[in-house]
Design an enzyme around this catalytic site. Structure first.
Site, PDB file in Angstrom:
ATOM      1  CG  PHE A 135      -1.625  50.795   6.556  1.00 17.83           C
ATOM      2  CD1 PHE A 135      -1.642  51.547   7.718  1.00 17.83           C
ATOM      3  CD2 PHE A 135      -1.861  49.429   6.646  1.00 17.83           C
ATOM      4  CE1 PHE A 135      -1.896  50.949   8.954  1.00 17.83           C
ATOM      5  CE2 PHE A 135      -2.111  48.828   7.872  1.00 17.83           C
ATOM      6  CZ  PHE A 135      -2.138  49.592   9.030  1.00 17.83           C
ATOM      7  CG  ASP A 243       1.833  45.510   1.252  1.00 15.91           C
ATOM      8  OD1 ASP A 243       1.009  44.592   1.104  1.00 15.91           O
ATOM      9  OD2 ASP A 243       1.974  46.128   2.324  1.00 15.91           O
ATOM     10  CE  LYS A 272      -6.092  44.543   4.369  1.00 17.39           C
ATOM     11  NZ  LYS A 272      -6.700  44.686   5.681  1.00 17.39           N
TER      12      LYS A 272
HETATM   13  N1  PLP Z   1      -0.255  45.961   3.873  1.00 15.28           N
HETATM   14  C1  PLP Z   1      -1.347  46.543   3.363  1.00 15.28           C
HETATM   15  C2  PLP Z   1      -1.308  47.096   1.972  1.00 15.28           C
HETATM   16  C3  PLP Z   1      -2.525  46.641   4.116  1.00 15.28           C
HETATM   17  O1  PLP Z   1      -3.605  47.231   3.603  1.00 15.28           O
HETATM   18  C4  PLP Z   1      -2.518  46.095   5.421  1.00 15.28           C
HETATM   19  C5  PLP Z   1      -3.730  46.189   6.258  1.00 15.28           C
HETATM   20  O2  PLP Z   1      -4.636  46.931   6.019  1.00 15.28           O
HETATM   21  C6  PLP Z   1      -1.359  45.499   5.904  1.00 15.28           C
HETATM   22  C7  PLP Z   1      -0.244  45.432   5.100  1.00 15.28           C
HETATM   23  C8  PLP Z   1      -1.330  44.907   7.279  1.00 15.28           C
HETATM   24  O3  PLP Z   1      -2.102  43.757   7.322  1.00 15.28           O
HETATM   25  P1  PLP Z   1      -2.554  43.123   8.704  1.00 15.28           P
HETATM   26  O4  PLP Z   1      -3.570  44.024   9.305  1.00 15.28           O
HETATM   27  O5  PLP Z   1      -3.118  41.781   8.316  1.00 15.28           O
HETATM   28  O6  PLP Z   1      -1.344  42.997   9.549  1.00 15.28           O
END
Ligand code: PLP
Length: 419
Positions: A135, A243, A272
């Site tokens: 994700f 990520d 986050k």
């Molecule tokens: N990347 C990862 C690993 C995530 O867990 C998330 C959100 O859960 C995102 C990107 C996207 O983040 P945002 O919701 O702040 O756009």
């Protein structure tokens, strides 16, 4: 406003796209607790999805943000300002290897978008590889590399072209559920086969990978997986994007989870937990790669705003002063040992974790929902994840009191045992 009226107004005025795990109106948060409108308190193991790493309304973060609010709230690209530079210097001390330059954003998805664009402009190559179960966010670019649930793509096709998807080092993605080390080997083999059959590595700008699947089920890749991807990227001049939006900021017992594999990515994406709940994200990369972004080639009006950056500085200083990274590792080990006792329960398929990123996998989403409901009745907030929505994930604050962590784990254990 009474709760029923609030719920009615919510459905009248807020987009139905918002998904809520819990239907309680919380009006206040302090430390590891949330308080509902009747004053009842709940222990929060969801932390706004791994975001309030220091608990709710941490006094040092609130103070720093308030001080900044009184001084300077917004400038954008009009002129330079101090907080993002101070924050970037701090982050460069923590980022592995020679990752020393930052571009600040407002969210995880925006960080992923930035990282993909940076890899493309740096390599001048078109293709991107991502992994099944990952994700990376909801904006169209980030969504194009997201493969944790098909439904996230529904209605939005066509997505970004030239994205190739291959298996993650997740044992459940292979027949016979091999052990994590073998799953890493098989996933790397499949990645190499992609180059043989589908895309020439010389056309690949980036491989984007989560060190542990977050939304995809709290699956912790064997370190060989990231090591193997690093070698493949080195061999073919591909940019390795890790990520760390969910795994970063000390959650796994290292500042960044990729450190467990002793590798240095080319780009790390963050968000986050970085500012303990204020909106902020970052693309952090090696200097030569970031140099691919000439002035005006990327931008963001609010990204790196002074207030969020001030909050992030206070967050990282507190993590540092209180030794919370090491603490997350130590507490996580203890908590996992207790949780593992659930492994013998017939409704539990696996208990796993790294630092304070822990999960209990159940035989079905129905069991998961029952357990979660019982936890809530007993004052503990937990949320689920995974393709089959059969995993309860635990992401308590890194500074949670020992007694609160033990209490939360006990509530969960009792909920499982009574199911
Ligand atoms: N990347 C990862 C690993 C995530 O867990 C998330 C959100 O859960 C995102 C990107 C996207 O983040 P945002 O919701 O702040 O756009």
């Amino acid at each position: 406003m009474d709760v029923a009226t609030f719920m009615e107004k919510q459905s009248q005025y807020l987009a139905p796209a918002y998904h809520r795990y819990v239907d309680i109106l919380f009006v206040r948060g302090e430390d590891s607790y949330l308080y509902d409108s009747s004053g009842r308190k709940y222990l929060d193991f969801a932390t706004g999805i791994a975001t309030t790493v220091l608990g709710h309304c941490h006094p040092k973060v609130v103070k720093r943000a308030k001080d900044q609010l009184d001084k300077l709230v917004h400038l954008s690209v009009v002129a330079p300002y101090e907080p993002p530079v101070q924050l970037a210097e701090i982050l460069s001390r923590y980022a592995p290897g020679d990752l020393g330059m930052c571009f600040f954003t407002n969210s995880g998805a925006e960080s992923v978008e930035g990282a993909l664009k940076l890899a493309k402009i740096f390599t001048r190559r078109p293709a991107v590889i991502s992994f099944r179960g990952s994700f990376h966010g909801r904006t169209l670019g980030a969504l194009s590399v997201t493969n944790s649930k098909g439904v996230y793509h529904y209605g939005y096709r066509p997505l970004l072209p030239d994205v190739y998807v291959t298996s993650y080092a997740d044992p459940s993605q292979f027949p016979g559920r091999p052990d994590p080390k073998l799953a890493a080997e098989l996933a790397l083999e499949e990645l190499n086969r992609l180059f043989l059959y589908s895309v020439s590595p010389e056309d690949v700008a980036a491989i984007i990978v989560e060190p542990a699947l977050g939304e995809g089920g709290y699956i912790f890749a064997h370190p060989d997986f990231l090591k193997g991807i690093r070698e493949i990227c080195n061999k073919h001049g591909i940019v390795m994007i890790v990520d760390e939006v969910q795994t970063g900021m000390g959650r796994t017992g290292k500042m960044f989870a990729c450190e467990h594999a002793h590798i240095t990515p080319d780009i790390i994406t963050m968000a986050k937990g970085i500012a303990n709940g204020l909106p902020l994200g970052a693309v952090v990369s090696k200097r030569d790669i970031m140099a691919g972004w000439f002035p005006g080639s990327h931008g963001s009006t609010f990204g790196g705003n002074p207030v969020s950056c001030a909050a992030a500085i206070a967050t990282i200083e507190t993590i540092e002063e209180e030794g919370l990274i090491e603490r997350a590792g130590k507490l996580g080990k203890q908590a996992l040992a207790t949780l593992k006792e659930l492994g013998a329960h017939p409704a539990v398929t696996e208990v796993r974790g790294l630092g304070l990123m822990m999960a209990v996998e159940f035989v079905s989403s129905e069991v998961q929902n029952k357990v979660r409901k019982k936890c809530l009745e007993n004052g503990l907030i937990v949320v689920y994840c995974g393709l089959k929505e059969n995993v309860i994930r635990l992401m308590p604050p890194l500074n949670i009191a020992d007694a609160d962590l033990e209490r939360g784990i006990e509530i969960l254990k009792q909920a499982v045992q009574s199911t």
